[in-house]
Design a protein around this motif. Structure first.
Motif, short mmCIF file in Angstrom:
data_model
loop_
_atom_site.label_atom_id
_atom_site.label_comp_id
_atom_site.label_asym_id
_atom_site.label_seq_id
_atom_site.Cartn_x
_atom_site.Cartn_y
_atom_site.Cartn_z
N SER A 126 0.84 -1.19 0.00
CA SER A 126 0.00 0.00 0.00
C SER A 126 0.88 1.24 0.00
CB SER A 126 -0.91 0.01 1.23
OG SER A 126 -1.78 -1.11 1.22
N ILE A 148 -0.51 8.19 -1.01
CA ILE A 148 -0.64 9.17 -2.10
C ILE A 148 -1.45 10.34 -1.59
CG2 ILE A 148 -1.34 9.55 -4.48
CD1 ILE A 148 0.73 7.38 -4.27
N GLU A 172 -5.41 11.00 -2.08
CA GLU A 172 -6.05 9.81 -2.63
C GLU A 172 -6.23 8.76 -1.55
OE1 GLU A 172 -4.23 8.16 -6.06
OE2 GLU A 172 -3.84 10.10 -7.03
N THR A 197 -3.68 3.25 -2.34
CA THR A 197 -3.38 2.73 -3.68
C THR A 197 -2.30 1.67 -3.56
OG1 THR A 197 -3.89 4.88 -4.68
CG2 THR A 197 -2.61 3.32 -6.01
N ASP A 224 -0.89 -1.27 -9.03
CA ASP A 224 -1.92 -0.43 -9.66
C ASP A 224 -1.37 0.95 -9.99
OD1 ASP A 224 -3.71 -2.50 -9.39
OD2 ASP A 224 -4.58 -1.75 -7.52
N TYR A 225 -0.61 1.49 -9.06
CA TYR A 225 -0.06 2.84 -9.25
C TYR A 225 0.97 2.87 -10.38
CZ TYR A 225 2.17 7.30 -8.14
OH TYR A 225 2.68 8.58 -8.22
N LYS A 260 -0.26 2.62 -14.02
CA LYS A 260 -0.86 3.85 -14.56
C LYS A 260 0.18 4.88 -14.97
CE LYS A 260 -5.01 3.38 -11.66
NZ LYS A 260 -5.78 3.98 -10.53
N GLN A 261 1.45 4.67 -14.58
CA GLN A 261 2.48 5.65 -14.92
C GLN A 261 2.83 5.58 -16.40
OE1 GLN A 261 3.48 7.86 -12.45
NE2 GLN A 261 1.80 6.72 -11.45
N VAL A 279 7.92 6.71 -4.74
CA VAL A 279 6.74 6.27 -3.99
C VAL A 279 7.03 6.30 -2.49
CG1 VAL A 279 5.93 4.80 -5.88
CG2 VAL A 279 7.44 3.83 -4.13
#
Length: 451
Positions: free
Chosen positions: A217, A220, A223, A226, A230-231, A234-235, A262
């Motif tokens: 986890s 963010i 948000e 996330t 998943d994060y 999306k980059q 991150v």
């Protein structure tokens, strides 16, 4: 005594000069026939008996055996701008024959499985500089995955990853001009490791690259929770390039690369939030029926563009050399064939073969990383001249050949054909050729002694 042995034991600390000399003789004898047993490798019963006495000596330990080699390794590290230290675990299976109980030719074996965790030092061009650390233990058969999960990090097997990272930090402290990077596969994805790294002072802190296993986890801002995969999915991709696949030389995988800084969430009192960089490499079009490459790499090294991301990926890919080193230990040195029954004797024997395994592995890596340099930096004059005589069947030249040429000739003694599509020789043909070389040299010395 072989020249390389003299260099490796120069700063040996055994507490007794007689033990130093005995270790030198053992390394020289066993490296001449690494696949053979101790009696087979030694030239007489006296030397065989002395080797067993050395291994059983209470004054001898894994650390004392490795002390000279570690000192030599440190000197090799100091002259390098960057040194990678991959660490990994391999399983060793020691089988002992039991009594047949009058059942004819049927045989029963008792298996004793040990785990060996090792760190080696390599250059970014994959030259093996030496062994940094080794530790061995036996897994508790009565423990379950759930019981191990509830233990603190100090009591878990996974503590070995932190211990070996601390060894990398010690190297960093002693080699301030060299960038030290500890590298691990998915088993090293441990929050406490990243936390330990953050706690080191700047002069002592070794960097790390770890392939992620847990879908952690992330914190963010603005948000909800996330997850890492998943994060990163999306980059935006910052670039693409092709990478080779170990043991599949004909295949190249085209990967898309994305990066991000991150922040991992903390958990409970023992795991605090941590900031680091993630590099995500995913194969674009894997072959049908095959799982494509997907590397999620976590590092404390700053990664801000495609060039830096590619360096991180390539450094991680160099981790494969420790797998090759384990193959040399098991196949070239046959360490699973030893029958020492106590932990101390077994570990002492493995320490000796770890040094020999480094020598066999480094012969191959040096030829690939420094192909055009003179072979005299690695082979003695007697060695390269004998290789030339036995392989080329002609008188050796006055000028020493290159590392690449002489290593290919050495591998030829071990069965390497050197055809156009064969590429460079692998470790197996090199170690088989080296064994033959030492036998040839011994025979030549014996023949000269009869004249």
């Amino acid at each position: 005594m072989q020249d390389w042995v003299r260099d490796e034991v120069k700063n040996q600390v055994m507490g007794d000069t007689r033990l130093n000399k005995r270790l030198s003789n053992i390394l020289s004898n066993l490296s001449s026939d690494p696949k053979g047993s101790i009696p087979c490798a030694n030239k007489s019963w006296a030397e065989t008996f002395a080797a067993y006495r050395f291994i059983e000596n209470d004054k001898v330990s894994f650390d004392s055996i490795m002390s000279g080699h570690k000192s030599a390794t440190l000197e090799r590290i100091k002259v390098q701008p960057v040194v990678l230290i991959p660490q990994d675990t391999t399983f060793l299976n020691f089988a002992t024959d039991l009594e047949s109980k009058e059942m004819g030719t049927l045989r029963r074996k008792e298996t004793n499985q040990q785990l060996l965790h090792t760190s080696i030092a390599i250059t970014p061009s994959r030259d093996n500089l030496g062994i940094i650390e080794g530790s061995m233990w036996q897994r508790d058969k009565g423990s379950s995955a759930n019981s191990r999960y509830t233990k603190s990090i100090q009591d878990k097997e996974s503590r070995r990853w932190l211990d070996h990272y601390e060894s990398a930090c010690e190297i960093q402290e002693r080699c301030p001009e060299t960038t030290i990077v500890s590298i691990a596969d998915r088993e090293g994805d441990i929050h406490e490791w990243f936390q330990l790294a953050e706690d080191q002072n700047e002069q002592r802190r070794a960097s790390y690259i770890v392939r992620a296993k847990a879908n952690r986890s992330l914190e963010i801002e603005g948000e909800d929770t996330t997850l890492l995969w998943d994060y990163m999915t999306k980059q935006k991709s910052i670039g693409k390039y092709s990478v080779g696949i170990p043991r599949q030389p004909e295949r190249e995988a085209k990967v898309s690369v994305s990066i991000a800084e991150v922040r991992l969430q903390g958990k409970g009192k023992s795991k605090r939030p941590l900031s680091l960089y993630a590099v995500f490499a995913k194969e674009l079009s894997p072959p049908e029926g095959e799982k494509g490459i997907e590397w999620m790499l976590l590092t404390d090294l700053a990664v801000e563009d495609f060039k830096q991301a590619r360096i991180i990926i390539e450094w991680y890919r160099n981790r494969w050399e420790i797998e090759t080193y384990f193959r040399v230990m098991k196949g070239g040195c046959q360490i699973e064939s030893n029958r020492f029954r106590t932990e101390q004797r077994m570990l002492n024997c493995i320490a000796i073969y770890m040094i020999i395994g480094w020598r066999l592995h480094s012969m191959t890596t040096r030829a690939r990383t420094l192909p055009d340099t003179s072979c005299t930096k690695f082979y003695s004059e007697k060695e390269w001249r004998m290789i030339w005589i036995m392989q080329a069947k002609t008188s050796p030249p006055n000028e020493a050949p290159s590392m690449r040429d002489i290593t290919r000739m050495l591998a030829g003694l071990g069965g390497f054909l050197g055809r156009n599509g064969d590429g460079e020789p692998g470790v197996k043909t090199v170690w088989q050729g080296y064994t033959k070389l030492l036998h040839y040299m011994e025979a030549a010395e014996a023949l000269n002694g009869l004249k």
